[in-house]
Design a protein around this motif. Structure first.
Motif, PDB file in Angstrom:
ATOM      1  N   CYS A  32       0.806  -1.231   0.000  1.00  0.00           N
ATOM      2  CA  CYS A  32       0.000   0.000   0.000  1.00  0.00           C
ATOM      3  C   CYS A  32       0.831   1.269   0.000  1.00  0.00           C
ATOM      4  O   CYS A  32       0.380   2.325   0.434  1.00  0.00           O
ATOM      5  CB  CYS A  32      -1.012   0.027   1.138  1.00  0.00           C
ATOM      6  N   GLY A  33       2.060   1.173  -0.491  1.00  0.00           N
ATOM      7  CA  GLY A  33       2.825   2.379  -0.758  1.00  0.00           C
ATOM      8  C   GLY A  33       2.202   3.067  -1.960  1.00  0.00           C
ATOM      9  O   GLY A  33       1.637   2.421  -2.841  1.00  0.00           O
ATOM     10  N   TRP A  34       2.284   4.381  -1.986  1.00  0.00           N
ATOM     11  CA  TRP A  34       1.578   5.128  -3.027  1.00  0.00           C
ATOM     12  C   TRP A  34       2.042   4.765  -4.439  1.00  0.00           C
ATOM     13  O   TRP A  34       1.228   4.634  -5.351  1.00  0.00           O
ATOM     14  CB  TRP A  34       1.718   6.632  -2.779  1.00  0.00           C
ATOM     15  N   ASN A  35       3.338   4.602  -4.658  1.00  0.00           N
ATOM     16  CA  ASN A  35       3.820   4.253  -5.997  1.00  0.00           C
ATOM     17  C   ASN A  35       3.267   2.910  -6.459  1.00  0.00           C
ATOM     18  O   ASN A  35       2.864   2.763  -7.618  1.00  0.00           O
ATOM     19  CB  ASN A  35       5.352   4.210  -6.041  1.00  0.00           C
ATOM     20  N   SER A  36       3.245   1.935  -5.580  1.00  0.00           N
ATOM     21  CA  SER A  36       2.711   0.622  -5.949  1.00  0.00           C
ATOM     22  C   SER A  36       1.230   0.699  -6.292  1.00  0.00           C
ATOM     23  O   SER A  36       0.766   0.061  -7.233  1.00  0.00           O
ATOM     24  CB  SER A  36       2.913  -0.377  -4.807  1.00  0.00           C
ATOM     25  N   ILE A  37       0.484   1.486  -5.529  1.00  0.00           N
ATOM     26  CA  ILE A  37      -0.939   1.652  -5.828  1.00  0.00           C
ATOM     27  C   ILE A  37      -1.112   2.294  -7.200  1.00  0.00           C
ATOM     28  O   ILE A  37      -1.930   1.848  -8.012  1.00  0.00           O
ATOM     29  CB  ILE A  37      -1.631   2.482  -4.732  1.00  0.00           C
ATOM     30  N   MET A  38      -0.337   3.330  -7.483  1.00  0.00           N
ATOM     31  CA  MET A  38      -0.447   4.008  -8.780  1.00  0.00           C
ATOM     32  C   MET A  38      -0.079   3.067  -9.933  1.00  0.00           C
ATOM     33  O   MET A  38      -0.716   3.080 -10.987  1.00  0.00           O
ATOM     34  CB  MET A  38       0.450   5.255  -8.826  1.00  0.00           C
ATOM     35  N   GLU A  39       0.929   2.234  -9.743  1.00  0.00           N
ATOM     36  CA  GLU A  39       1.331   1.290 -10.787  1.00  0.00           C
ATOM     37  C   GLU A  39       0.248   0.238 -11.016  1.00  0.00           C
ATOM     38  O   GLU A  39      -0.046  -0.112 -12.161  1.00  0.00           O
ATOM     39  CB  GLU A  39       2.668   0.641 -10.431  1.00  0.00           C
ATOM     40  N   ALA A  40      -0.369  -0.243  -9.963  1.00  0.00           N
ATOM     41  CA  ALA A  40      -1.449  -1.220 -10.112  1.00  0.00           C
ATOM     42  C   ALA A  40      -2.645  -0.592 -10.816  1.00  0.00           C
ATOM     43  O   ALA A  40      -3.243  -1.207 -11.709  1.00  0.00           O
ATOM     44  CB  ALA A  40      -1.858  -1.782  -8.752  1.00  0.00           C
ATOM     45  N   VAL A  41      -2.998   0.626 -10.442  1.00  0.00           N
ATOM     46  CA  VAL A  41      -4.117   1.315 -11.091  1.00  0.00           C
ATOM     47  C   VAL A  41      -3.802   1.555 -12.562  1.00  0.00           C
ATOM     48  O   VAL A  41      -4.636   1.295 -13.429  1.00  0.00           O
ATOM     49  CB  VAL A  41      -4.454   2.644 -10.368  1.00  0.00           C
ATOM     50  N   ALA A  42      -2.605   2.030 -12.863  1.00  0.00           N
ATOM     51  CA  ALA A  42      -2.225   2.290 -14.252  1.00  0.00           C
ATOM     52  C   ALA A  42      -2.300   1.023 -15.096  1.00  0.00           C
ATOM     53  O   ALA A  42      -2.639   1.071 -16.279  1.00  0.00           O
ATOM     54  CB  ALA A  42      -0.823   2.894 -14.322  1.00  0.00           C
ATOM     55  N   ALA A  43      -1.999  -0.117 -14.480  1.00  0.00           N
ATOM     56  CA  ALA A  43      -2.054  -1.396 -15.192  1.00  0.00           C
ATOM     57  C   ALA A  43      -3.461  -1.996 -15.185  1.00  0.00           C
ATOM     58  O   ALA A  43      -3.709  -3.010 -15.837  1.00  0.00           O
ATOM     59  CB  ALA A  43      -1.070  -2.384 -14.564  1.00  0.00           C
ATOM     60  N   GLY A  44      -4.376  -1.385 -14.439  1.00  0.00           N
ATOM     61  CA  GLY A  44      -5.739  -1.887 -14.374  1.00  0.00           C
ATOM     62  C   GLY A  44      -5.868  -3.189 -13.591  1.00  0.00           C
ATOM     63  O   GLY A  44      -6.715  -4.021 -13.896  1.00  0.00           O
ATOM     64  N   LYS A  45      -5.033  -3.350 -12.565  1.00  0.00           N
ATOM     65  CA  LYS A  45      -5.051  -4.587 -11.769  1.00  0.00           C
ATOM     66  C   LYS A  45      -5.614  -4.324 -10.380  1.00  0.00           C
ATOM     67  O   LYS A  45      -5.197  -3.383  -9.700  1.00  0.00           O
ATOM     68  CB  LYS A  45      -3.635  -5.162 -11.608  1.00  0.00           C
ATOM     69  N   PRO A  46      -6.530  -5.154  -9.922  1.00  0.00           N
ATOM     70  CA  PRO A  46      -7.004  -5.029  -8.540  1.00  0.00           C
ATOM     71  C   PRO A  46      -5.895  -5.418  -7.574  1.00  0.00           C
ATOM     72  O   PRO A  46      -4.909  -6.040  -7.979  1.00  0.00           O
ATOM     73  CB  PRO A  46      -8.172  -6.013  -8.475  1.00  0.00           C
ATOM     74  N   MET A  47      -6.064  -5.059  -6.317  1.00  0.00           N
ATOM     75  CA  MET A  47      -5.004  -5.260  -5.341  1.00  0.00           C
ATOM     76  C   MET A  47      -5.446  -6.084  -4.150  1.00  0.00           C
ATOM     77  O   MET A  47      -6.594  -6.023  -3.736  1.00  0.00           O
ATOM     78  CB  MET A  47      -4.505  -3.897  -4.851  1.00  0.00           C
ATOM     79  N   ILE A  48      -4.488  -6.825  -3.615  1.00  0.00           N
ATOM     80  CA  ILE A  48      -4.612  -7.472  -2.317  1.00  0.00           C
ATOM     81  C   ILE A  48      -3.724  -6.645  -1.410  1.00  0.00           C
ATOM     82  O   ILE A  48      -2.520  -6.526  -1.652  1.00  0.00           O
ATOM     83  CB  ILE A  48      -4.153  -8.943  -2.371  1.00  0.00           C
ATOM     84  N   THR A  49      -4.314  -6.017  -0.397  1.00  0.00           N
ATOM     85  CA  THR A  49      -3.588  -5.040   0.398  1.00  0.00           C
ATOM     86  C   THR A  49      -3.007  -5.650   1.664  1.00  0.00           C
ATOM     87  O   THR A  49      -3.674  -6.378   2.380  1.00  0.00           O
ATOM     88  CB  THR A  49      -4.497  -3.848   0.754  1.00  0.00           C
ATOM     89  N   TRP A  50      -1.732  -5.308   1.918  1.00  0.00           N
ATOM     90  CA  TRP A  50      -0.993  -5.803   3.078  1.00  0.00           C
ATOM     91  C   TRP A  50      -0.118  -4.664   3.598  1.00  0.00           C
ATOM     92  O   TRP A  50       1.098  -4.650   3.408  1.00  0.00           O
ATOM     93  CB  TRP A  50      -0.148  -6.993   2.662  1.00  0.00           C
ATOM     94  N   PRO A  51      -0.719  -3.661   4.255  1.00  0.00           N
ATOM     95  CA  PRO A  51       0.066  -2.525   4.742  1.00  0.00           C
ATOM     96  C   PRO A  51       0.981  -2.928   5.889  1.00  0.00           C
ATOM     97  O   PRO A  51       0.688  -3.881   6.621  1.00  0.00           O
ATOM     98  CB  PRO A  51      -1.003  -1.539   5.216  1.00  0.00           C
ATOM     99  N   LEU A  52       2.083  -2.210   6.039  1.00  0.00           N
ATOM    100  CA  LEU A  52       3.048  -2.504   7.088  1.00  0.00           C
ATOM    101  C   LEU A  52       3.112  -1.401   8.139  1.00  0.00           C
ATOM    102  O   LEU A  52       3.144  -1.674   9.326  1.00  0.00           O
ATOM    103  CB  LEU A  52       4.440  -2.722   6.494  1.00  0.00           C
ATOM    104  N   PHE A  53       3.172  -0.141   7.704  1.00  0.00           N
ATOM    105  CA  PHE A  53       3.351   0.951   8.655  1.00  0.00           C
ATOM    106  C   PHE A  53       2.967   2.275   8.007  1.00  0.00           C
ATOM    107  O   PHE A  53       2.713   2.350   6.808  1.00  0.00           O
ATOM    108  CB  PHE A  53       4.798   1.007   9.167  1.00  0.00           C
ATOM    109  N   GLY A  54       2.926   3.303   8.838  1.00  0.00           N
ATOM    110  CA  GLY A  54       2.707   4.664   8.369  1.00  0.00           C
ATOM    111  C   GLY A  54       1.401   4.853   7.643  1.00  0.00           C
ATOM    112  O   GLY A  54       0.368   4.276   8.000  1.00  0.00           O
ATOM    113  N   GLU A  55       1.449   5.671   6.599  1.00  0.00           N
ATOM    114  CA  GLU A  55       0.246   6.035   5.839  1.00  0.00           C
ATOM    115  C   GLU A  55      -0.310   4.881   5.012  1.00  0.00           C
ATOM    116  O   GLU A  55      -1.389   4.991   4.430  1.00  0.00           O
ATOM    117  CB  GLU A  55       0.540   7.234   4.925  1.00  0.00           C
ATOM    118  N   GLN A  56       0.396   3.773   4.968  1.00  0.00           N
ATOM    119  CA  GLN A  56      -0.065   2.636   4.166  1.00  0.00           C
ATOM    120  C   GLN A  56      -1.435   2.144   4.622  1.00  0.00           C
ATOM    121  O   GLN A  56      -2.230   1.676   3.805  1.00  0.00           O
ATOM    122  CB  GLN A  56       0.959   1.504   4.211  1.00  0.00           C
ATOM    123  N   PHE A  57      -1.758   2.292   5.894  1.00  0.00           N
ATOM    124  CA  PHE A  57      -3.078   1.885   6.388  1.00  0.00           C
ATOM    125  C   PHE A  57      -4.167   2.815   5.849  1.00  0.00           C
ATOM    126  O   PHE A  57      -5.275   2.371   5.556  1.00  0.00           O
ATOM    127  CB  PHE A  57      -3.089   1.829   7.914  1.00  0.00           C
TER     128      PHE A  57
END
Length: 129
Positions: A32-57
């Motif tokens: 759930c880092g912002w760059n990873s989210i943007m890359e998944a969205v740009a590729a049109g792929k849904p996500m399985i979220t596993w945040p670790l710390f900070g703003e990732q939640f």
């Protein structure tokens, strides 16, 4: 993987966008880092979220509850160094449940894929010249 002769492990840098753009890739497990989210969205792929710390939640809530383009594995505790402490923050069954939900062909998962593909189209249109 050794027994099935399928899959591979990339130990260092991986061409994430090429992997996400591949038609065989059905979803992305993300911290759930912002760059990873943007890359998944740009590729049109849904996500399985596993945040670790900070703003990732907070990012996870955006992906799962607001945009509804991802499913959570159920992490509830901030844990930067869980692997060093030998601490189990997510059980195997939680990951399995999330993967089965996204890849199982249900109506809700299909709607999720449709929403993320629409976001990908909108993102591409936004940067066209």
């Amino acid at each position: 993987m050794k027994e099935s002769k399928m899959g591979f492990v990339v130990r260092h840098w991986a061409p994430q966008m090429l992997i996400l753009d591949h038609p065989a890739t059905g979803a992305m497990v993300t911290h759930c880092g912002w760059n990873s989210i943007m890359e998944a969205v740009a590729a049109g792929k849904p996500m399985i979220t596993w945040p670790l710390f900070g703003e990732q939640f907070y990012n996870e809530k955006l992906v799962t509850d607001v945009l509804r383009i991802g499913v959570a594995v159920g992490v509830r505790e901030w844990s930067f160094d869980w692997w060093r402490l030998g601490k189990e923050v997510v059980k195997r069954g939680q990951v399995e449940k999330a993967v089965e939900f996204l890849m199982g062909g249900g109506v809700e998962a299909a709607e999720m894929r449709k929403r993320v593909r629409k976001l990908a189209e909108d993102a591409k249109k936004a940067v066209e010249s």
